[in-house]
Design a protein around this motif. Structure first.
Motif, PDB file in Angstrom:
ATOM      1  N   LEU A 111       0.827  -1.208   0.000  1.00 50.68           N
ATOM      2  CA  LEU A 111       0.000   0.000   0.000  1.00 50.68           C
ATOM      3  C   LEU A 111       0.860   1.258   0.000  1.00 50.68           C
ATOM      4  O   LEU A 111       0.561   2.246  -0.694  1.00 50.68           O
ATOM      5  N   ALA A 112       1.944   1.248   0.769  1.00 52.86           N
ATOM      6  CA  ALA A 112       2.817   2.417   0.837  1.00 52.86           C
ATOM      7  C   ALA A 112       3.506   2.678  -0.500  1.00 52.86           C
ATOM      8  O   ALA A 112       3.605   3.830  -0.955  1.00 52.86           O
ATOM      9  N   LEU A 113       3.967   1.632  -1.159  1.00 48.95           N
ATOM     10  CA  LEU A 113       4.682   1.798  -2.426  1.00 48.95           C
ATOM     11  C   LEU A 113       3.765   2.365  -3.506  1.00 48.95           C
ATOM     12  O   LEU A 113       4.165   3.267  -4.261  1.00 48.95           O
ATOM     13  N   PHE A 114       2.549   1.874  -3.597  1.00 50.95           N
ATOM     14  CA  PHE A 114       1.647   2.389  -4.632  1.00 50.95           C
ATOM     15  C   PHE A 114       1.157   3.798  -4.285  1.00 50.95           C
ATOM     16  O   PHE A 114       0.915   4.607  -5.185  1.00 50.95           O
ATOM     17  N   ALA A 115       1.011   4.114  -3.014  1.00 52.41           N
ATOM     18  CA  ALA A 115       0.685   5.498  -2.647  1.00 52.41           C
ATOM     19  C   ALA A 115       1.825   6.435  -3.046  1.00 52.41           C
ATOM     20  O   ALA A 115       1.590   7.571  -3.487  1.00 52.41           O
TER      21      ALA A 115
END
Length: 596
Positions: free
Chosen positions: A216-220
């Motif tokens: 989730l952090a990487l795509f955000a």
């Protein structure tokens, strides 16, 4: 005068202003006494965010519906969960136990389920597991284990987290506007790729809890949502003590990206603006650079603080020796680090997993903290391909692949836009355009219109390279090795016959505990260790400070090597100074009971 555009001297058309290209009234008005041709000044004014880099999937209306999108996510997650759980079940019924870690984490889950401190007798009498590694996030296992008290429950939870990660990759790709096939391929790569399969075969480890948050952090981050990226990344400090360094590095990347966007958005000049600057300005309309930098710096400080606290304060406080156990495993000289060997094979496989394009992305740097402590360690299996800590590198490699493809497309788009602008400017200045000519119609954003389409073969090649990484190690994948696990021969018997014997031993332990009115102490090797945890107080077979009620050993457990005791009663009497009688000897198992 063209009626479609409203005329050169009239108001600009909606299409023109929509793409940030507007005629300059001063430039288009001829000076007194002159009949100069009109000129066009390219100026970006309130440029709206461009479409996604590769454009939305141009399929049918049904394909674009949210219902179908969630269906694809659910299918990838379900397939991942089914295959990984099959691998876990094949190991379970085949009595394949690669290490004592599943038993350790099962005792931890049992302690949390009964609201006790995580004391793990397998590691030693009175051993507090928060003195080994810092993973308070595993408190969440307590309620789940209370509902289904079995070591296999932990394997199912881990597989569910891996499946969730695969679904999140599909979701992230579709939110970014990539074609459906990109999300499906990369989602299955994240869920069933080499790193995930090897992690499942290694049984449960705390690193699985990091993958959904990390994804989730990487795509955000890729979507330029720095606050969301920082928020999703922050919980990783509670998964393992070294991940705080990864969190801190990610925070610095967020801050650097926000600063870069702000700098590029503010560096435009009349007549010199290119479409890369337009993209940066469009991002700046959605991203407050100050907020992004504050979020990144705050996350970096958060990660460093928790790593320092965990390694320097918390772990030594709970450790029976009063220090961090793993410091002594680091310290190989740099000459060994640079020498050819398995380390560089792992690096090569990670580059392939990132599709080759991942090296263009700063996200690839997030692999460095994990690889550094592994490569500096003096334990050879730290360097191997297929160690369970490879799993956390898989989402990073996939995000780096996508970011690298986007960066390559933007470079191509910027070069093409600059060439077109020079040609247009030269055309107007040389007097080749006249008022009675058909006006120049503004075109779509070059990154979306040209570079996005042109980048499709490059992206397809990168995804194919990513999938080939798993094919390179296909012969070693657990999914092939475990296909005949229940029927495989084990010495002079079979795995199926041994499973029946294991069930009978579990029933014997239950009967002994019921007769004693409390869980009895059992000493075991690897084979049945995790299975025994819900039934007894389990110790590692090499423990010398405890005299157990039962001793359960397996002739075919690899932990014994050539030191397996043929007569377990004699071995136990010599080790503990009391008499033991062998009460079960079946299918390679021996069970000895203390007489006194």
């Amino acid at each position: 005068m063209s009626s479609r555009s409203g005329g050169w001297l009239g108001p600009p058309s909606d299409a023109a202003t929509a793409h940030g290209v507007r005629p300059d009234a001063d430039a288009l008005s001829p000076a007194a006494g002159e009949a100069s041709p009109p000129r066009l000044s390219l100026r970006h004014a309130e440029t709206p965010p461009p479409p996604p880099l590769h454009g939305p999937h141009r399929g049918s209306d049904e394909d674009s519906a949210p219902l179908w999108r969630w269906a694809r996510i659910a299918v990838v997650a379900a397939v991942t969960f089914a295959v990984l759980t099959w691998i876990s079940h094949a190991q379970w019924v085949g009595l394949i136990s690669p290490s004592w870690d599943l038993g350790i984490f099962t005792q931890l889950a049992d302690a949390y389920a009964h609201l006790r401190a995580p004391i793990v007798p397998i590691k030693g009498e009175g051993y507090h597991l928060l003195g080994d590694h810092f993973h308070p996030i595993l408190i969440a296992l307590g309620p789940i284990y209370r509902l289904a008290p079995s070591a296999f429950t932990l394997l199912v939870v881990q597989n569910a987290l891996f499946a969730c990660t695969a679904g999140l990759v599909v979701r992230g790709c579709e939110r970014r506007g990539y074609p459906i096939w990109v999300g499906l391929c990369l989602g299955l790569s994240a869920g069933l790729g080499w790193a995930t399969q090897f992690a499942v075969a290694a049984e449960f480890h705390e690193v699985c809890a990091a993958l959904p948050w990390l994804t989730l952090a990487l795509f955000a981050y890729l979507e330029d949502r720095p606050v969301a990226a920082a928020g999703w990344m922050a919980p990783l400090v509670f998964v393992k003590e070294d991940l705080g360094i990864t969190v801190a590095l990610f925070g610095l990347l967020i801050a650097a990206r926000a600063r870069s966007v702000a700098r590029r958005a503010g560096s435009t000049h009349d007549g010199e603006t290119d479409d890369a600057h337009a993209t940066a300005r469009a991002r700046a309309t959605r991203l407050d650079p100050t907020t992004g930098q504050v979020a990144g710096v705050t996350l970096a400080a958060w990660g460093v603080i928790w790593s320092v606290l965990a390694i320097g304060v918390i772990l030594p406080a709970f450790n029976v020796s009063g220090h961090y156990d793993y410091t002594g495993r680091l310290g190989l000289p740099l000459t060994d680090l640079l020498a050819p060997g398995p380390r560089w094979l792992l690096v090569g496989l990670l580059i392939v997993t990132a599709g080759g394009l991942g090296v263009l992305s700063p996200l690839a740097a997030l692999m460095l903290p994990t690889l550094t402590w592994r490569f500096l360690g003096d334990v050879p299996f730290y360097w191997w391909i297929g160690w369970h800590y490879d799993a956390i590198l898989m989402p990073i490699a996939i995000a780096a692949l996508l970011d690298g493809a986007d960066r390559l497309a933007r470079l191509r788009g910027g070069a093409e836009a600059r060439w077109k602008r020079r040609r247009i400017t030269h055309s107007f200045r040389s007097g080749q355009a006249h008022a009675n000519q058909r006006p120049l119609r503004p075109r779509a954003h070059p990154i979306t219109q040209r570079s996005g389409l042109r980048a499709q073969p490059t992206l397809a090649l990168a995804v194919l390279i990513n999938l080939s990484a798993t094919a390179l190690v296909a012969e070693s994948l657990p999914i092939w090795e475990l296909s005949s696990a229940p029927d495989r021969p084990v010495g002079t018997t079979t795995a199926g016959a041994r499973l029946d014997a294991a069930h009978d031993i579990m029933a014997l332990v239950d009967a002994e505990s019921a007769a004693a009115g409390r869980p009895i102490s059992v000493m075991s090797d690897l084979t049945l260790m995790a299975r025994l945890v819900p039934h007894a107080r389990v110790y590692w077979v090499r423990e010398t400070r405890v005299t157990p009620r039962l001793i359960v050993v397996d002739r075919y457990c690899r932990a014994w090597g050539k030191a397996y005791p043929e007569d377990i009663s004699t071995w136990a009497a010599q080790r503990f100074g009391v008499t033991y009688d062998v009460i079960v000897e079946r299918e390679g198992f021996q069970v000895a009971r203390r007489v006194s």
